[in-house]
Design a protein around this motif. Structure first.
Motif, mmCIF file in Angstrom:
data_model
loop_
_atom_site.group_PDB
_atom_site.id
_atom_site.type_symbol
_atom_site.label_atom_id
_atom_site.label_comp_id
_atom_site.label_asym_id
_atom_site.label_seq_id
_atom_site.Cartn_x
_atom_site.Cartn_y
_atom_site.Cartn_z
ATOM 1 N N GLY A 1 6.408 39.135 -14.252
ATOM 2 C CA GLY A 1 7.356 39.633 -13.271
ATOM 3 C C GLY A 1 8.101 38.466 -12.651
ATOM 4 N N GLY A 2 8.049 38.366 -11.343
ATOM 5 C CA GLY A 2 8.703 37.243 -10.676
ATOM 6 C C GLY A 2 7.756 36.120 -10.344
ATOM 7 N N ASP A 3 6.503 36.232 -10.792
ATOM 8 C CA ASP A 3 5.490 35.236 -10.448
ATOM 9 C C ASP A 3 4.993 34.501 -11.695
ATOM 10 N N TYR A 4 4.254 33.414 -11.442
ATOM 11 C CA TYR A 4 3.531 32.718 -12.498
ATOM 12 C C TYR A 4 2.044 32.943 -12.303
ATOM 13 N N VAL A 5 1.356 33.213 -13.405
ATOM 14 C CA VAL A 5 -0.088 33.417 -13.372
ATOM 15 C C VAL A 5 -0.756 32.283 -14.138
ATOM 16 N N LEU A 6 -1.755 31.641 -13.511
ATOM 17 C CA LEU A 6 -2.391 30.444 -14.060
ATOM 18 C C LEU A 6 -3.788 30.757 -14.589
ATOM 19 N N ASN A 7 -4.100 30.168 -15.741
ATOM 20 C CA ASN A 7 -5.435 30.249 -16.328
ATOM 21 C C ASN A 7 -5.822 28.888 -16.882
ATOM 22 N N GLY A 8 -7.001 28.421 -16.513
ATOM 23 C CA GLY A 8 -7.462 27.129 -17.008
ATOM 24 C C GLY A 8 -8.491 26.528 -16.072
ATOM 25 N N ALA A 9 -8.769 25.245 -16.273
ATOM 26 C CA ALA A 9 -9.770 24.555 -15.456
ATOM 27 C C ALA A 9 -9.337 23.115 -15.229
ATOM 28 N N LYS A 10 -9.639 22.596 -14.047
ATOM 29 C CA LYS A 10 -9.326 21.219 -13.683
ATOM 30 C C LYS A 10 -10.613 20.506 -13.271
ATOM 31 N N SER A 11 -10.731 19.247 -13.671
ATOM 32 C CA SER A 11 -11.959 18.487 -13.433
ATOM 33 C C SER A 11 -11.753 17.362 -12.427
ATOM 34 N N VAL A 12 -12.819 17.043 -11.739
ATOM 35 C CA VAL A 12 -12.863 15.940 -10.772
ATOM 36 C C VAL A 12 -11.626 15.958 -9.865
ATOM 37 N N VAL A 13 -11.471 17.074 -9.171
ATOM 38 C CA VAL A 13 -10.349 17.234 -8.238
ATOM 39 C C VAL A 13 -10.798 16.677 -6.891
ATOM 40 N N PHE A 14 -10.284 15.513 -6.529
ATOM 41 C CA PHE A 14 -10.701 14.861 -5.297
ATOM 42 C C PHE A 14 -10.282 15.690 -4.086
ATOM 43 N N GLY A 15 -11.237 15.888 -3.167
ATOM 44 C CA GLY A 15 -10.962 16.661 -1.963
ATOM 45 C C GLY A 15 -10.976 18.157 -2.167
ATOM 46 N N ALA A 16 -11.348 18.620 -3.350
ATOM 47 C CA ALA A 16 -11.277 20.057 -3.656
ATOM 48 C C ALA A 16 -12.121 20.934 -2.734
ATOM 49 N N PRO A 17 -13.355 20.551 -2.374
ATOM 50 C CA PRO A 17 -14.190 21.473 -1.579
ATOM 51 C C PRO A 17 -13.598 21.861 -0.230
ATOM 52 N N THR A 18 -12.773 21.014 0.369
ATOM 53 C CA THR A 18 -12.232 21.330 1.701
ATOM 54 C C THR A 18 -10.714 21.478 1.698
ATOM 55 N N ALA A 19 -10.093 21.525 0.527
ATOM 56 C CA ALA A 19 -8.631 21.652 0.454
ATOM 57 C C ALA A 19 -8.189 23.054 0.854
ATOM 58 N N ASP A 20 -7.054 23.125 1.539
ATOM 59 C CA ASP A 20 -6.437 24.411 1.875
ATOM 60 C C ASP A 20 -5.526 24.895 0.751
ATOM 61 N N LYS A 21 -4.899 23.947 0.080
ATOM 62 C CA LYS A 21 -4.003 24.272 -1.032
ATOM 63 C C LYS A 21 -4.174 23.239 -2.139
ATOM 64 N N PHE A 22 -3.983 23.709 -3.365
ATOM 65 C CA PHE A 22 -3.998 22.818 -4.520
ATOM 66 C C PHE A 22 -2.584 22.689 -5.076
ATOM 67 N N ILE A 23 -2.277 21.504 -5.584
ATOM 68 C CA ILE A 23 -1.086 21.327 -6.403
ATOM 69 C C ILE A 23 -1.602 21.146 -7.823
ATOM 70 N N VAL A 24 -1.289 22.099 -8.693
ATOM 71 C CA VAL A 24 -1.899 22.202 -10.014
ATOM 72 C C VAL A 24 -0.858 21.943 -11.097
ATOM 73 N N SER A 25 -1.197 21.081 -12.047
ATOM 74 C CA SER A 25 -0.330 20.895 -13.210
ATOM 75 C C SER A 25 -0.720 21.921 -14.268
ATOM 76 N N ALA A 26 0.265 22.608 -14.799
ATOM 77 C CA ALA A 26 0.015 23.624 -15.821
ATOM 78 C C ALA A 26 1.147 23.605 -16.830
ATOM 79 N N VAL B 1 -6.878 9.893 0.779
ATOM 80 C CA VAL B 1 -6.229 9.702 -0.526
ATOM 81 C C VAL B 1 -5.901 11.043 -1.166
ATOM 82 N N SER B 2 -6.828 11.989 -1.129
ATOM 83 C CA SER B 2 -6.589 13.277 -1.795
ATOM 84 C C SER B 2 -5.470 14.065 -1.119
#
Length: 337
Positions: A145-170, A88-89
């Protein structure tokens, strides 16, 4: 309306059913979720070989062009064994976000890796204060510059401990609860500033708290400020998928309880002969069938281009699934004494 499964769908159902029967007895699952990772890499590779990881994606993106009905079939059978792999994750949430919000180039680059079992994704959308509101996003993304820099926290991210990449809403614009101004970002799990505190959930699966401090995003998923619609559609799709999983779990509860009352004896006879318990089993069967009907309805309507109709289908399904699952679970416990 024809509710019969096609020949290919029946073959898919039988394939997943055999896997669960062979690999997910109660004892096998307990050993699996007690490991540090919480699931089997061998099982994950088998999912890829059988085509289950790429099933919901288009052929152009390296998948098999399956519909939400095929997802329902897989998740219902998974629910019968409470399959622990992060399907699912990765496939439903992470892959769904790419399907609904990613560019064609991003889909063609990332989804084949998911289908091959080489990329695990996690969708980081919930925050401590957000509860049910997908638009309540306080994680910030600022241009540097040409990048985005993210600051914050996300909770109860399913599959987070073994994920290779995150898709993050900001949030890239607007107020903290505006639907406009939310952007989805692709973030490498090993990027500087990313920290994950993993933990097991109640069902033995894995989730995590993800903290982002000065994290450089790998890419924008889709368009800047236009991520809310993709996020909303992905969550509705996930609701339909997990509804099917719950239906599978209820089916197993009913079967286990029926077997038990046929063999448990009291006053010299199986308790299943007592009429009051037969009535309870009938009520449990009806609750399961009501839930299954709603899960089927959600699977058929969750791809509706009309967002209002899609949301109605997802919300009504949640109500019935919660009602049925609670009733079946309580009765199963009671009848087991």
């Amino acid at each position: 309306m024809d509710f019969e499964l096609s020949e290919d769908q029946v073959l898919l159902q039988e394939s997943v059913k055999r896997f669960v029967q062979n690999n997910y007895s109660h004892e096998q699952r307990r050993k699996l979720v007690d490991t540090e990772q919480g699931y089997s890499d061998a099982n994950w590779s088998q999912f890829a070989e059988l085509g289950w990881l790429g099933m919901p994606f288009s052929e152009e993106a390296g998948g098999y062009g399956g519909t939400p009905v095929e997802t329902m079939i897989v998740l219902e059978e998974f629910g019968k064994g409470l399959v622990a792999e992060p399907y699912v994750s990765t496939v439903v949430l992470g892959g769904g976000a790419l399907v609904h919000g990613g560019t064609t180039a991003q889909q063609q680059e990332l989804l084949p890796q998911v289908a091959e079992g080489n990329l695990k994704l996690a969708l980081a959308f919930a925050e401590r204060q957000s509860r049910y509101n997908l638009a309540d996003v306080e994680t910030k993304a600022e241009k540097s510059g040409g990048d985005y820099v993210l600051n914050g926290a996300k909770s109860v991210v399913f599959g987070a401990p073994t994920a290779d990449k995150f898709i993050v809403s900001a949030r890239t614009a607007g107020g903290s609860r505006d639907t406009n101004g939310i952007t989805l970002f692709l973030v490498d799990a090993g990027a500087d500033g990313v920290s994950v505190r993993g933990y097991p959930t109640v069902d033995g699966m894995r989730a995590g708290e993800v903290t982002l401090k000065g994290v450089k995003a790998a890419a924008v998923v889709g368009e800047v400020d236009a991520g809310y619609e993709a996020l909303d559609a992905t969550i509705d799709y996930a609701i339909a998928a997990t509804a099917a999983e719950a239906v599978g779990a209820m089916s197993t509860l009913n079967d286990m309880t029926l077997d038990y009352i046929k063999t448990r004896e009291q006053f010299g006879q199986p308790i299943g002969k007592f009429q009051v318990l037969q009535h309870r089993m009938v009520d449990m069967f009806i609750a399961h069938e009501e839930a299954k009907s709603m899960a089927m309805m959600a699977a058929m309507r969750i791809a509706d281009p009309d967002a209002t109709e899609r949301r109605k289908a997802a919300s009504s399904t949640k109500v019935q699934i919660a009602k049925s699952a609670r009733f079946v679970g309580q009765q199963a416990i009671q009848l087991h004494g």
